[in-house]
Design an enzyme around this catalytic site. Structure first.
Site, PDB file in Angstrom:
ATOM      1  N   MET A 231      44.994 -58.234 -86.728  1.00 53.69           N
ATOM      2  CA  MET A 231      45.090 -58.660 -88.130  1.00 53.69           C
ATOM      3  C   MET A 231      46.184 -57.856 -88.831  1.00 53.69           C
ATOM      4  SD  MET A 231      41.324 -59.728 -89.362  1.00 53.69           S
ATOM      5  CE  MET A 231      40.657 -58.101 -89.660  1.00 53.69           C
TER       6      MET A 231
ATOM      7  N   GLN B 298      37.015 -65.648 -90.575  1.00 52.51           N
ATOM      8  CA  GLN B 298      36.079 -64.639 -90.072  1.00 52.51           C
ATOM      9  C   GLN B 298      35.589 -63.690 -91.171  1.00 52.51           C
ATOM     10  OE1 GLN B 298      39.115 -63.050 -87.304  1.00 52.51           O
ATOM     11  NE2 GLN B 298      38.380 -61.024 -87.862  1.00 52.51           N
TER      12      GLN B 298
ATOM     13  N   GLU C 277      48.115 -46.819 -84.295  1.00 52.82           N
ATOM     14  CA  GLU C 277      48.222 -46.422 -82.881  1.00 52.82           C
ATOM     15  C   GLU C 277      47.207 -47.133 -81.981  1.00 52.82           C
ATOM     16  OE1 GLU C 277      50.442 -44.532 -81.264  1.00 52.82           O
ATOM     17  OE2 GLU C 277      51.577 -44.263 -83.118  1.00 52.82           O
ATOM     18  N   GLY C 278      46.077 -47.527 -82.552  1.00 48.98           N
ATOM     19  CA  GLY C 278      45.088 -48.273 -81.762  1.00 48.98           C
ATOM     20  C   GLY C 278      45.677 -49.599 -81.298  1.00 48.98           C
ATOM     21  N   HIS C 279      46.296 -50.323 -82.239  1.00 51.56           N
ATOM     22  CA  HIS C 279      46.941 -51.592 -81.872  1.00 51.56           C
ATOM     23  C   HIS C 279      48.060 -51.347 -80.864  1.00 51.56           C
ATOM     24  CE1 HIS C 279      45.605 -52.567 -86.167  1.00 51.56           C
ATOM     25  NE2 HIS C 279      44.969 -53.476 -85.450  1.00 51.56           N
TER      26      HIS C 279
HETATM   27  P1  AMP Z   1      42.137 -55.680 -85.950  1.00 55.09           P
HETATM   28  O1  AMP Z   1      43.563 -55.752 -86.382  1.00 55.09           O
HETATM   29  O2  AMP Z   1      41.359 -54.607 -86.627  1.00 55.09           O
HETATM   30  O3  AMP Z   1      41.453 -57.017 -85.945  1.00 55.09           O
HETATM   31  O4  AMP Z   1      42.174 -55.236 -84.429  1.00 55.09           O
HETATM   32  C1  AMP Z   1      42.945 -55.924 -83.487  1.00 55.09           C
HETATM   33  C2  AMP Z   1      42.627 -55.408 -82.113  1.00 55.09           C
HETATM   34  O5  AMP Z   1      42.906 -54.007 -82.084  1.00 55.09           O
HETATM   35  C3  AMP Z   1      41.149 -55.572 -81.741  1.00 55.09           C
HETATM   36  O6  AMP Z   1      41.049 -55.933 -80.373  1.00 55.09           O
HETATM   37  C4  AMP Z   1      40.598 -54.196 -82.003  1.00 55.09           C
HETATM   38  O7  AMP Z   1      39.454 -53.896 -81.218  1.00 55.09           O
HETATM   39  C5  AMP Z   1      41.765 -53.321 -81.613  1.00 55.09           C
HETATM   40  N1  AMP Z   1      41.652 -52.009 -82.253  1.00 55.09           N
HETATM   41  C6  AMP Z   1      41.452 -51.752 -83.565  1.00 55.09           C
HETATM   42  N2  AMP Z   1      41.322 -50.419 -83.778  1.00 55.09           N
HETATM   43  C7  AMP Z   1      41.444 -49.830 -82.564  1.00 55.09           C
HETATM   44  C8  AMP Z   1      41.386 -48.471 -82.119  1.00 55.09           C
HETATM   45  N3  AMP Z   1      41.169 -47.449 -82.948  1.00 55.09           N
HETATM   46  N4  AMP Z   1      41.561 -48.233 -80.801  1.00 55.09           N
HETATM   47  C9  AMP Z   1      41.762 -49.264 -79.931  1.00 55.09           C
HETATM   48  N5  AMP Z   1      41.824 -50.558 -80.298  1.00 55.09           N
HETATM   49  C10 AMP Z   1      41.662 -50.835 -81.590  1.00 55.09           C
END
Ligand code: AMP
Length: 274
Positions: free
Chosen positions: A30, A62, A35-37
């Site tokens: 989204m 959603q 860094e997670g992304h």
């Molecule tokens: P989001 O943009 O929050 O919908 O997340 C997009 C993708 O990034 C999803 O598959 C999340 O699980 C993953 N994601 C978000 N935060 C993290 C994180 N801290 N570490 C690893 N993956 C993450």
């Protein structure tokens, strides 16, 4: 790096690349990338895919009516720069109108794994997630799609959807990326004040403190108390089987502890597989 806003154009490009023998990996997000992304993009690169497509789409379907769709953080320019630097080869940033026709009327519902946890607290959430991910799978036709363990239930629901609807895609789940403090990275962390961020540390701390072989009910109580003491409002603390998401009685290996809690008005989630 190619930039697409139009689903049909991206689909045509992906089909062309596949006909030339290219492998495609998809990283759905989204946006407001952290860094997670970026770790998901790195995991996608490891699959040796020729094309790495990152989607950045705040999916209205959603979000519940009283949730944060309107104020969800967005920064398209920064996301483009980060994707380019991380080695994505295409980014897909559609407007909601490019994803949903005004008379859109088909949705995807997973009916078992979505029942509890976030599914119970956010009615319609996983219907929105499954619908948009199914659409992204049809647009991009990826060989691999990478999701984060941060959204544990979501990853299980998507795996189930891919299996049950025969999507020819391999689902990979990458580990949670955390700040040094332990706080799991999230785009929503930007909502937190310094004091709320400090309180939020109780989430990662408490799930890290769970040891195997304990009574789940007791651990639930202990964790809930610790979260409340830190000033958080508990949404749920659950111990579930990592595959079925059904509640378990003891904290055995393979069990997943999941927490959702509010720091002020911000809902945070975290989890750990024992
Ligand atoms: P989001 O943009 O929050 O919908 O997340 C997009 C993708 O990034 C999803 O598959 C999340 O699980 C993953 N994601 C978000 N935060 C993290 C994180 N801290 N570490 C690893 N993956 C993450």
């Amino acid at each position: 790096m190619k930039i697409f806003n139009d689903a049909a154009k991206l689909q045509k490009w992906c089909l062309g690349r596949k006909r030339s023998g290219a492998k495609i990996a998809l990283v759905p997000t989204m946006g407001y990338l952290h860094e997670g992304h970026l770790s998901l993009i790195a995991a996608a690169k490891k699959t040796k895919a020729d094309e790495i497509v990152v989607s950045v789409f705040v999916n209205p379907v959603q979000f519940g009516p009283n949730e944060d769709f309107d104020k969800y953080p967005r920064d398209a320019k920064a996301d483009i720069a980060k994707c380019r630097k991380a080695g994505a080869t295409a980014i897909f940033m559609p407007e909601p109108s490019a994803m949903y026709a005004p008379d859109h009327s088909v949705f995807v519902n997973e009916e078992r794994l979505s029942a509890g946890l976030c599914g119970a607290r956010r009615p319609g959430h996983f219907r929105g997630v499954c619908t948009v991910v199914a659409k992204l799978f049809n647009i991009v036709q990826p060989d691999t799609a990478v999701f984060g363990q941060k959204d544990y239930q979501q990853a299980q629901v998507i795996k189930r959807m891919a299996r049950d609807l025969n999507f020819p895609v391999e689902i990979k789940v990458a580990p949670i990326v955390r700040e040094k403090s332990g706080l799991a990275l999230s785009s929503r962390n930007t909502y937190l004040s310094e004091a709320e961020k400090e309180s939020a540390l109780a989430i990662s701390r408490s799930i890290a403190s769970v040891e195997p072989g304990r009574r789940a009910a007791k651990e639930r109580q202990r964790i809930s108390k610790a979260l409340e003491k830190a000033g958080l409002k508990v949404d749920y603390v659950e111990f579930v089987d990592g595959a079925t998401l059904e509640n378990v009685k003891t904290t055995a290996a393979g069990v997943c502890v999941l927490v959702a809690a509010f720091a002020g008005r911000t809902r945070l989630i975290d989890n750990r597989v024992l």
